[in-house]
Design a protein around this motif. Structure first.
Motif, PDB file in Angstrom:
ATOM      1  N   VAL A 180      -6.625  12.501   2.296  1.00  0.00           N
ATOM      2  CA  VAL A 180      -7.760  12.932   1.476  1.00  0.00           C
ATOM      3  C   VAL A 180      -8.977  12.105   1.862  1.00  0.00           C
ATOM      4  N   LEU A 181     -10.133  12.774   1.984  1.00  0.00           N
ATOM      5  CA  LEU A 181     -11.390  12.079   2.275  1.00  0.00           C
ATOM      6  C   LEU A 181     -12.358  12.358   1.131  1.00  0.00           C
ATOM      7  N   LEU A 182     -12.769  11.297   0.445  1.00  0.00           N
ATOM      8  CA  LEU A 182     -13.656  11.406  -0.707  1.00  0.00           C
ATOM      9  C   LEU A 182     -15.088  11.123  -0.281  1.00  0.00           C
ATOM     10  N   TYR A 183     -15.970  12.066  -0.585  1.00  0.00           N
ATOM     11  CA  TYR A 183     -17.393  11.900  -0.297  1.00  0.00           C
ATOM     12  C   TYR A 183     -18.140  11.642  -1.607  1.00  0.00           C
ATOM     13  N   GLY A 184     -19.162  10.819  -1.549  1.00  0.00           N
ATOM     14  CA  GLY A 184     -19.976  10.601  -2.737  1.00  0.00           C
ATOM     15  C   GLY A 184     -20.863   9.388  -2.590  1.00  0.00           C
ATOM     16  N   GLU A 185     -21.942   9.378  -3.357  1.00  0.00           N
ATOM     17  CA  GLU A 185     -22.837   8.237  -3.335  1.00  0.00           C
ATOM     18  C   GLU A 185     -22.113   6.990  -3.834  1.00  0.00           C
ATOM     19  N   SER A 186     -22.679   5.837  -3.507  1.00  0.00           N
ATOM     20  CA  SER A 186     -22.105   4.586  -3.980  1.00  0.00           C
ATOM     21  C   SER A 186     -22.114   4.546  -5.500  1.00  0.00           C
ATOM     22  N   GLY A 187     -20.956   4.182  -6.069  1.00  0.00           N
ATOM     23  CA  GLY A 187     -20.857   4.053  -7.517  1.00  0.00           C
ATOM     24  C   GLY A 187     -20.466   5.302  -8.260  1.00  0.00           C
ATOM     25  N   THR A 188     -20.139   6.384  -7.545  1.00  0.00           N
ATOM     26  CA  THR A 188     -19.787   7.637  -8.226  1.00  0.00           C
ATOM     27  C   THR A 188     -18.344   7.655  -8.720  1.00  0.00           C
ATOM     28  N   GLY A 189     -17.541   6.657  -8.325  1.00  0.00           N
ATOM     29  CA  GLY A 189     -16.163   6.597  -8.813  1.00  0.00           C
ATOM     30  C   GLY A 189     -15.138   7.053  -7.804  1.00  0.00           C
ATOM     31  N   GLU A 237       3.248   3.518  13.539  1.00  0.00           N
ATOM     32  CA  GLU A 237       3.675   2.179  13.919  1.00  0.00           C
ATOM     33  C   GLU A 237       2.485   1.235  13.946  1.00  0.00           C
ATOM     34  N   VAL A 238       2.728  -0.032  13.581  1.00  0.00           N
ATOM     35  CA  VAL A 238       1.695  -1.064  13.685  1.00  0.00           C
ATOM     36  C   VAL A 238       2.268  -2.252  14.450  1.00  0.00           C
ATOM     37  N   ARG A 239       1.390  -2.943  15.136  1.00  0.00           N
ATOM     38  CA  ARG A 239       1.784  -4.154  15.855  1.00  0.00           C
ATOM     39  C   ARG A 239       0.852  -5.273  15.431  1.00  0.00           C
ATOM     40  N   ARG A 240       1.441  -6.376  14.977  1.00  0.00           N
ATOM     41  CA  ARG A 240       0.640  -7.506  14.543  1.00  0.00           C
ATOM     42  C   ARG A 240      -0.092  -8.145  15.726  1.00  0.00           C
ATOM     43  N   LEU A 241      -1.209  -8.797  15.426  1.00  0.00           N
ATOM     44  CA  LEU A 241      -1.910  -9.547  16.464  1.00  0.00           C
ATOM     45  C   LEU A 241      -0.990 -10.646  16.994  1.00  0.00           C
ATOM     46  N   GLY A 242      -0.894 -10.729  18.303  1.00  0.00           N
ATOM     47  CA  GLY A 242      -0.033 -11.727  18.914  1.00  0.00           C
ATOM     48  C   GLY A 242       1.420 -11.320  18.963  1.00  0.00           C
ATOM     49  N   GLY A 243       1.753 -10.137  18.467  1.00  0.00           N
ATOM     50  CA  GLY A 243       3.136  -9.675  18.444  1.00  0.00           C
ATOM     51  C   GLY A 243       3.473  -8.811  19.640  1.00  0.00           C
ATOM     52  N   ILE A 244       4.753  -8.642  19.894  1.00  0.00           N
ATOM     53  CA  ILE A 244       5.214  -7.810  21.017  1.00  0.00           C
ATOM     54  C   ILE A 244       6.030  -6.619  20.523  1.00  0.00           C
ATOM     55  N   HIS A 245       6.364  -6.617  19.227  1.00  0.00           N
ATOM     56  CA  HIS A 245       7.169  -5.533  18.677  1.00  0.00           C
ATOM     57  C   HIS A 245       6.353  -4.735  17.662  1.00  0.00           C
ATOM     58  N   SER A 246       6.582  -3.442  17.642  1.00  0.00           N
ATOM     59  CA  SER A 246       5.915  -2.572  16.672  1.00  0.00           C
ATOM     60  C   SER A 246       6.810  -2.377  15.457  1.00  0.00           C
ATOM     61  N   ARG A 247       6.179  -2.170  14.327  1.00  0.00           N
ATOM     62  CA  ARG A 247       6.903  -1.940  13.079  1.00  0.00           C
ATOM     63  C   ARG A 247       6.581  -0.553  12.559  1.00  0.00           C
ATOM     64  N   LYS A 248       7.603   0.139  12.107  1.00  0.00           N
ATOM     65  CA  LYS A 248       7.408   1.463  11.534  1.00  0.00           C
ATOM     66  C   LYS A 248       6.795   1.340  10.138  1.00  0.00           C
ATOM     67  N   VAL A 249       5.816   2.171   9.848  1.00  0.00           N
ATOM     68  CA  VAL A 249       5.205   2.186   8.519  1.00  0.00           C
ATOM     69  C   VAL A 249       5.068   3.639   8.067  1.00  0.00           C
ATOM     70  N   ASP A 250       5.174   3.820   6.771  1.00  0.00           N
ATOM     71  CA  ASP A 250       5.072   5.162   6.183  1.00  0.00           C
ATOM     72  C   ASP A 250       4.181   5.063   4.953  1.00  0.00           C
ATOM     73  N   PHE A 251       2.945   5.533   5.071  1.00  0.00           N
ATOM     74  CA  PHE A 251       2.035   5.454   3.944  1.00  0.00           C
ATOM     75  C   PHE A 251       1.205   6.725   3.841  1.00  0.00           C
ATOM     76  N   ARG A 252       0.651   6.928   2.658  1.00  0.00           N
ATOM     77  CA  ARG A 252      -0.258   8.047   2.427  1.00  0.00           C
ATOM     78  C   ARG A 252      -1.683   7.500   2.517  1.00  0.00           C
ATOM     79  N   LEU A 253      -2.559   8.198   3.227  1.00  0.00           N
ATOM     80  CA  LEU A 253      -3.912   7.718   3.477  1.00  0.00           C
ATOM     81  C   LEU A 253      -4.931   8.454   2.619  1.00  0.00           C
ATOM     82  N   ILE A 254      -5.766   7.663   1.929  1.00  0.00           N
ATOM     83  CA  ILE A 254      -6.935   8.193   1.228  1.00  0.00           C
ATOM     84  C   ILE A 254      -8.141   7.404   1.719  1.00  0.00           C
ATOM     85  N   CYS A 255      -9.182   8.097   2.139  1.00  0.00           N
ATOM     86  CA  CYS A 255     -10.397   7.443   2.620  1.00  0.00           C
ATOM     87  C   CYS A 255     -11.581   7.849   1.752  1.00  0.00           C
ATOM     88  N   ALA A 256     -12.649   7.054   1.823  1.00  0.00           N
ATOM     89  CA  ALA A 256     -13.869   7.366   1.072  1.00  0.00           C
ATOM     90  C   ALA A 256     -15.070   6.911   1.875  1.00  0.00           C
TER      91      ALA A 256
END
Length: 476
Positions: free
Chosen positions: A178-187, A275-294
């Motif tokens: 989901v991508l939320l559009y709106g002026e700053s402070g609209t909630g 997948e994400v890989r930490r800085l300085g790391g050599i192995h990737s980790r599986k991640v499962d998340f729901r993304l909301i942006c604004a």
């Protein structure tokens, strides 16, 4: 136990196994005579195998090579015994001795394993630190989760907000970005938390990331985490990133338009590969998340100007939701003001109320800071007002409205006259005329919106959108 005939041809011999054991191992017979020992036993007990094999443990104890024998206790008690022994060199060993029995119940031999206590203590300390780290991460996730569900209520009296909530209720239980559009402070954050609260991931973490608040040189480490020693000033233990903390939950990227282009590419890879890989790391980790942006920016224009990745834009813009500014939904101003004041009254034990003039001022104000500005003002007024009634004049607002900018009106014998200021833009003048005419009609109808809508030939909701009115009486 594996029979010799079933062991693979390349298997190690018993001697090789003992020689390569990290623990000290020695074997005695039923009366304490040492039958065999390994190199680790030589090192820890400071005795050669020749000095040990063939001798009785009692003799070695009497000579002071160590203070007591756990193997002899196991023989006497006919059961497995664990205890501490101390060598002549002052080394403390944790020893476990286990007797073996034949079919008649007689002890045939005793196998003893020993390890340096200091090594065990360090191992225990390491495990304790790991447990503390895990607990800290759990507490962080719990804290972030609690932050995610706090203040998640939404006020929706206006048609615009009701329609928005209807869309949110449809998309909430899905896994769509989901991508939320709106002026700053609209909630936008409150709406994101509401979507999270009705999702299938509501029992997991809700992680909020303000992409504009984290310094550019730190945001990658915050999002992806880092391994120990990966950069100067890093936590010695390393740290999981916010994507990892959001695993199985929801991550909210606020002000995503401020994310650097380099990180936009990495975010895209996370969304595509999971997948994400930490800085300085050599192995990737599986991640499962729901993304909301604004965002409060026009991402399409940013894509045109090459300041936002086009592929990422289409990846996050699956379900766009637009939050209207507070000035375009006056019904919500009154409702939000009421809710906020009730919260403050409950929090501080107040019994404050707004005066009619204060509410009129709220409705006549443009609220450039939207709900955030309204919330802050009401909190300040509730705390600083001495009496019960909050009486605040619109002229005291930081940006008071100037209804005479485009023109002014006078009523004479029932006729509405508009005095237009020279060189005012036509669009602004026409808007002012429309507002004044609607206000005048409402006054003639004594605030009855339905009657005014009938006379004007417009919908009731259009009246609310076009003019800000105080305490309108609806007589359907």
């Amino acid at each position: 136990m594996i029979e010799p005939s079933t062991m693979p041809s390349n298997s190690y011999s018993l001697e090789e196994v003992m020689d390569n054991s990290y623990d000290s191992i020695f074997v005695t017979d039923a009366v304490g005579n040492i039958l065999m020992a390994n190199p680790t036993a030589e090192r820890l007990l400071n005795l050669t195998i020749t000095q040990m094999v063939g001798r009785n443990i009692r003799e070695l104890v009497e000579q002071g090579h160590w203070d007591k024998s756990i193997a002899l206790e196991a023989i006497e008690k006919r059961t497995t015994v664990t205890g501490m022994i101390k060598t002549r060199d002052g080394i403390n060993l944790m020893c476990t001795s286990r007797p073996l029995f034949d079919t008649q119940g007689n002890i045939t031999m005793v196998i003893s394993n020993s390890r340096d206590r200091d090594t065990l203590v360090k191992l225990a300390q390491t495990l304790d630190k790991e447990r503390e780290l895990v607990q800290r991460y759990k507490e962080e996730v719990q804290y972030l989760r609690e932050q995610g569900v706090k203040d998640r209520h939404l006020v929706a009296e206006s048609t615009a907000m009701k329609n928005l909530l209807l869309e949110a209720n449809w998309v909430g239980p899905t896994e769509s970005s989901v991508l939320l559009y709106g002026e700053s402070g609209t909630g936008k954050e409150i709406l994101a938390k509401y979507i999270y609260s009705i999702s299938r991931r509501a029992k997991e973490a809700f992680i909020t990331v303000n992409c504009s608040a984290i310094p550019e040189n730190l945001i990658e480490a915050e999002l992806f985490g880092y391994e120990k020693g990966s950069f100067t000033g890093a936590d010695a233990k390393g740290k999981p990133g916010l994507f990892e903390l959001a695993d199985r939950g929801t991550i909210f990227l606020d002000e995503i338009g401020e994310m650097p282009l380099v990180l936009q590419a990495k975010l895209l890879r996370v969304l595509e590969n999971g997948e994400v890989r930490r800085l300085g790391g050599i192995h990737s980790r599986k991640v499962d998340f729901r993304l909301i942006c604004a965002t409060n920016r026009d991402l399409k224009k940013m894509v045109e100007h090459k300041t936002f990745r086009e592929d990422l834009f289409y990846r996050i813009n699956v379900v766009p939701l637009q939050l209207a500014p507070l000035r375009d939904r006056p019904e919500d101003i009154m409702a939000i003001s009421d809710v906020l004041l009730k919260e403050l009254n409950k929090k501080y034990g107040y019994d404050k109320v707004f005066s009619t003039e204060t509410l009129k001022g709220f409705l006549n104000y443009s609220w450039p800071g939207n709900v955030r500005e309204l919330r802050n003002l009401i909190e300040r007024l509730a705390i600083t007002t001495r009496g019960r009634v909050i009486d605040y004049q619109v002229e005291e607002m930081p940006y008071p409205p100037d209804n005479r900018a485009a023109g002014s009106h006078q009523e004479e014998n029932g006729t509405l006259r508009i005095q237009v200021k020279a060189k005012a833009p036509l669009k602004k003048v026409m808007s002012q005329v429309e507002q004044e005419y609607i206000k005048n009609t409402l006054q003639d109808c004594q605030g009855c919106v339905s009657e005014a809508a009938r006379i004007l030939g417009i919908d009731r909701s259009a009246i609310y959108r076009k003019v800000q009115v105080v305490q309108l009486r609806d007589q359907d």
